[in-house]
Design a protein around this motif. Structure first.
Motif, PDB file in Angstrom:
ATOM      1  N   MET A   1       0.854  -1.176   0.000  1.00  0.00           N
ATOM      2  CA  MET A   1       0.000   0.000   0.000  1.00  0.00           C
ATOM      3  C   MET A   1       0.898   1.236   0.000  1.00  0.00           C
ATOM      4  SD  MET A   1      -3.258   0.869   0.053  1.00  0.00           S
ATOM      5  CE  MET A   1      -3.981  -0.689   0.463  1.00  0.00           C
ATOM      6  N   GLU A   2       0.559   2.171  -0.836  1.00  0.00           N
ATOM      7  CA  GLU A   2       1.284   3.444  -0.898  1.00  0.00           C
ATOM      8  C   GLU A   2       0.367   4.537  -0.357  1.00  0.00           C
ATOM      9  OE1 GLU A   2       3.763   5.601  -4.333  1.00  0.00           O
ATOM     10  OE2 GLU A   2       1.616   5.498  -4.769  1.00  0.00           O
ATOM     11  N   ILE A   3       0.889   5.319   0.580  1.00  0.00           N
ATOM     12  CA  ILE A   3       0.167   6.470   1.126  1.00  0.00           C
ATOM     13  C   ILE A   3       1.086   7.658   0.927  1.00  0.00           C
ATOM     14  CG2 ILE A   3      -0.912   7.505   3.153  1.00  0.00           C
ATOM     15  CD1 ILE A   3      -1.100   4.597   4.302  1.00  0.00           C
ATOM     16  N   GLU A   4       0.707   8.562   0.034  1.00  0.00           N
ATOM     17  CA  GLU A   4       1.587   9.693  -0.240  1.00  0.00           C
ATOM     18  C   GLU A   4       0.797  10.934  -0.591  1.00  0.00           C
ATOM     19  OE1 GLU A   4       4.320   8.866  -3.478  1.00  0.00           O
ATOM     20  OE2 GLU A   4       2.838   9.411  -4.967  1.00  0.00           O
ATOM     21  N   ARG A   5       1.415  12.072  -0.285  1.00  0.00           N
ATOM     22  CA  ARG A   5       0.873  13.361  -0.713  1.00  0.00           C
ATOM     23  C   ARG A   5       1.880  13.992  -1.656  1.00  0.00           C
ATOM     24  NH1 ARG A   5      -1.273  16.675   4.274  1.00  0.00           N
ATOM     25  NH2 ARG A   5      -1.686  18.162   2.616  1.00  0.00           N
ATOM     26  N   LYS A   6       1.349  14.771  -2.600  1.00  0.00           N
ATOM     27  CA  LYS A   6       2.165  15.358  -3.652  1.00  0.00           C
ATOM     28  C   LYS A   6       1.889  16.859  -3.722  1.00  0.00           C
ATOM     29  CE  LYS A   6       2.575  12.792  -7.172  1.00  0.00           C
ATOM     30  NZ  LYS A   6       2.600  12.021  -8.413  1.00  0.00           N
TER      31      LYS A   6
ATOM     32  N   PHE B   1       7.258  24.028   0.103  1.00  0.00           N
ATOM     33  CA  PHE B   1       6.232  23.292  -0.640  1.00  0.00           C
ATOM     34  C   PHE B   1       5.198  24.286  -1.156  1.00  0.00           C
ATOM     35  CE2 PHE B   1       6.191  18.655   1.000  1.00  0.00           C
ATOM     36  CZ  PHE B   1       7.567  18.622   1.119  1.00  0.00           C
ATOM     37  N   GLY B   2       4.640  23.986  -2.343  1.00  0.00           N
ATOM     38  CA  GLY B   2       3.569  24.799  -2.902  1.00  0.00           C
ATOM     39  C   GLY B   2       2.226  24.115  -2.735  1.00  0.00           C
ATOM     40  N   GLU B   3       1.373  24.311  -3.720  1.00  0.00           N
ATOM     41  CA  GLU B   3       0.006  23.777  -3.703  1.00  0.00           C
ATOM     42  C   GLU B   3      -0.013  22.257  -3.573  1.00  0.00           C
ATOM     43  OE1 GLU B   3      -3.759  23.485  -6.830  1.00  0.00           O
ATOM     44  OE2 GLU B   3      -2.038  24.744  -7.321  1.00  0.00           O
ATOM     45  N   ASP B   4      -0.933  21.743  -2.769  1.00  0.00           N
ATOM     46  CA  ASP B   4      -1.148  20.303  -2.632  1.00  0.00           C
ATOM     47  C   ASP B   4      -1.906  19.820  -3.868  1.00  0.00           C
ATOM     48  OD1 ASP B   4      -2.050  17.719  -2.003  1.00  0.00           O
ATOM     49  OD2 ASP B   4      -2.366  18.198   0.104  1.00  0.00           O
ATOM     50  N   VAL B   5      -1.274  18.914  -4.645  1.00  0.00           N
ATOM     51  CA  VAL B   5      -1.900  18.397  -5.867  1.00  0.00           C
ATOM     52  C   VAL B   5      -2.153  16.886  -5.759  1.00  0.00           C
ATOM     53  CG1 VAL B   5      -1.037  20.247  -7.355  1.00  0.00           C
ATOM     54  CG2 VAL B   5       0.363  18.184  -7.002  1.00  0.00           C
ATOM     55  N   THR B   6      -2.221  16.392  -4.527  1.00  0.00           N
ATOM     56  CA  THR B   6      -2.438  14.964  -4.286  1.00  0.00           C
ATOM     57  C   THR B   6      -3.668  14.446  -5.015  1.00  0.00           C
ATOM     58  OG1 THR B   6      -1.426  15.178  -2.103  1.00  0.00           O
ATOM     59  CG2 THR B   6      -2.786  13.232  -2.478  1.00  0.00           C
ATOM     60  N   SER B   7      -4.741  15.210  -5.013  1.00  0.00           N
ATOM     61  CA  SER B   7      -6.007  14.764  -5.596  1.00  0.00           C
ATOM     62  C   SER B   7      -6.191  15.199  -7.044  1.00  0.00           C
ATOM     63  CB  SER B   7      -7.173  15.283  -4.755  1.00  0.00           C
ATOM     64  OG  SER B   7      -7.099  14.718  -3.457  1.00  0.00           O
TER      65      SER B   7
ATOM     66  N   LYS C   1      -5.876   1.891  -8.411  1.00  0.00           N
ATOM     67  CA  LYS C   1      -6.566   3.189  -8.481  1.00  0.00           C
ATOM     68  C   LYS C   1      -6.481   3.888  -7.132  1.00  0.00           C
ATOM     69  CE  LYS C   1      -9.879   2.043 -12.071  1.00  0.00           C
ATOM     70  NZ  LYS C   1      -9.290   2.828 -13.122  1.00  0.00           N
ATOM     71  N   GLY C   2      -6.626   5.193  -7.170  1.00  0.00           N
ATOM     72  CA  GLY C   2      -6.632   5.975  -5.948  1.00  0.00           C
ATOM     73  C   GLY C   2      -5.777   7.217  -6.097  1.00  0.00           C
ATOM     74  N   MET C   3      -5.849   8.077  -5.103  1.00  0.00           N
ATOM     75  CA  MET C   3      -5.084   9.313  -5.134  1.00  0.00           C
ATOM     76  C   MET C   3      -4.043   9.301  -4.009  1.00  0.00           C
ATOM     77  SD  MET C   3      -6.193  10.661  -7.738  1.00  0.00           S
ATOM     78  CE  MET C   3      -6.802  12.150  -8.409  1.00  0.00           C
ATOM     79  N   MET C   4      -4.454   9.547  -2.787  1.00  0.00           N
ATOM     80  CA  MET C   4      -3.514   9.572  -1.677  1.00  0.00           C
ATOM     81  C   MET C   4      -3.141   8.168  -1.218  1.00  0.00           C
ATOM     82  SD  MET C   4      -3.744  11.562   1.995  1.00  0.00           S
ATOM     83  CE  MET C   4      -4.764  10.363   2.847  1.00  0.00           C
ATOM     84  N   VAL C   5      -4.087   7.231  -1.329  1.00  0.00           N
ATOM     85  CA  VAL C   5      -3.861   5.856  -0.887  1.00  0.00           C
ATOM     86  C   VAL C   5      -4.182   4.925  -2.050  1.00  0.00           C
ATOM     87  CG1 VAL C   5      -4.559   4.058   0.742  1.00  0.00           C
ATOM     88  CG2 VAL C   5      -4.564   6.455   1.467  1.00  0.00           C
ATOM     89  N   ARG C   6      -3.225   4.040  -2.377  1.00  0.00           N
ATOM     90  CA  ARG C   6      -3.487   3.058  -3.417  1.00  0.00           C
ATOM     91  C   ARG C   6      -2.537   1.875  -3.304  1.00  0.00           C
ATOM     92  NH1 ARG C   6      -1.853   5.705  -9.184  1.00  0.00           N
ATOM     93  NH2 ARG C   6       0.176   6.527  -8.641  1.00  0.00           N
TER      94      ARG C   6
ATOM     95  N   GLU D   1       5.901  10.187   1.492  1.00  0.00           N
ATOM     96  CA  GLU D   1       5.188   8.944   1.793  1.00  0.00           C
ATOM     97  C   GLU D   1       5.005   8.807   3.295  1.00  0.00           C
ATOM     98  OE1 GLU D   1       6.178   5.320  -0.100  1.00  0.00           O
ATOM     99  OE2 GLU D   1       6.655   6.302  -2.004  1.00  0.00           O
ATOM    100  N   PHE D   2       3.877   8.196   3.666  1.00  0.00           N
ATOM    101  CA  PHE D   2       3.496   8.080   5.072  1.00  0.00           C
ATOM    102  C   PHE D   2       3.171   6.635   5.426  1.00  0.00           C
ATOM    103  CE2 PHE D   2       2.370  12.203   3.379  1.00  0.00           C
ATOM    104  CZ  PHE D   2       2.924  13.068   4.307  1.00  0.00           C
ATOM    105  N   SER D   3       3.201   6.347   6.719  1.00  0.00           N
ATOM    106  CA  SER D   3       2.867   5.010   7.215  1.00  0.00           C
ATOM    107  C   SER D   3       1.365   4.807   7.355  1.00  0.00           C
ATOM    108  CB  SER D   3       3.519   4.765   8.574  1.00  0.00           C
ATOM    109  OG  SER D   3       4.906   4.862   8.463  1.00  0.00           O
ATOM    110  N   THR D   4       0.638   5.893   7.639  1.00  0.00           N
ATOM    111  CA  THR D   4      -0.811   5.804   7.864  1.00  0.00           C
ATOM    112  C   THR D   4      -1.519   6.974   7.200  1.00  0.00           C
ATOM    113  OG1 THR D   4      -0.843   7.123   9.891  1.00  0.00           O
ATOM    114  CG2 THR D   4      -0.411   4.738  10.138  1.00  0.00           C
ATOM    115  N   GLU D   5      -2.818   6.815   6.972  1.00  0.00           N
ATOM    116  CA  GLU D   5      -3.619   7.912   6.431  1.00  0.00           C
ATOM    117  C   GLU D   5      -3.673   9.079   7.410  1.00  0.00           C
ATOM    118  OE1 GLU D   5      -7.345   7.187   4.237  1.00  0.00           O
ATOM    119  OE2 GLU D   5      -6.875   5.045   4.541  1.00  0.00           O
ATOM    120  N   ASP D   6      -3.813   8.780   8.710  1.00  0.00           N
ATOM    121  CA  ASP D   6      -3.845   9.851   9.712  1.00  0.00           C
ATOM    122  C   ASP D   6      -2.570  10.683   9.674  1.00  0.00           C
ATOM    123  OD1 ASP D   6      -6.376   9.157  10.567  1.00  0.00           O
ATOM    124  OD2 ASP D   6      -5.664   7.978  12.285  1.00  0.00           O
TER     125      ASP D   6
END
Length: 143
Positions: free
Chosen positions: A1-6, A127-133, A51-56, A111-116
């Protein structure tokens, strides 16, 4: 499982050249689902991403150079190239990607260990704008 913000990058971090850097080439065999091959310096991988954005879902399999080159020919030119700087952020690591192919673009991922943990992350000032989604910033959509 990958949990990441971009994120986009507001300004480049100080002393960028002092951080570890990887040269990455990725070729896409399929984009739905995402099946890609990657050369990262002298290591080779095949990756499946669900499929997915922050978690997939994400699965990596090792390849050798011969297999990588064989599969790369099947990517029909769907290739990206980037430099990746690994920048420590306390217990996390920012992966700053500077793309050269197919277009010039700079993004940073964490990348993160958990969604929380991902949802409570407070990005540094550079960092600039959050484009995770925003699916336009998935590497597979940049080809």
């Amino acid at each position: 499982m990958e949990i990441e913000r971009k994120f986009l990058v507001k300004k480049m971090p100080e002393d960028l050249e002092t951080y570890p850097c990887l040269l990455i080439e990725q070729a896409y065999l399929c984009t739905d689902p995402v099946v890609r091959i990657r050369r990262q310096d002298n290591s080779y991988y095949m990756t499946y991403k669900g499929k997915g954005m922050m978690v997939r879902e994400e699965y990596n399999l090792p390849l050798n150079e011969k297999a990588y080159l064989h599969l790369k020919a099947k990517a029909d030119g769907h290739i990206i190239a980037k430099k990746r700087y690994r920048i420590p952020l306390g217990t996390l690591t920012a992966e700053l990607d500077i793309f050269s192919v197919p277009k010039e673009l700079t993004l940073v991922e964490v990348e993160f260990s958990t969604e929380d943990e991902a949802l409570s992350f407070c990005p540094p000032d550079w960092f600039g704008e959050d484009v995770t989604s925003d699916s336009r910033y998935h590497n597979s959509n940049m080809i």
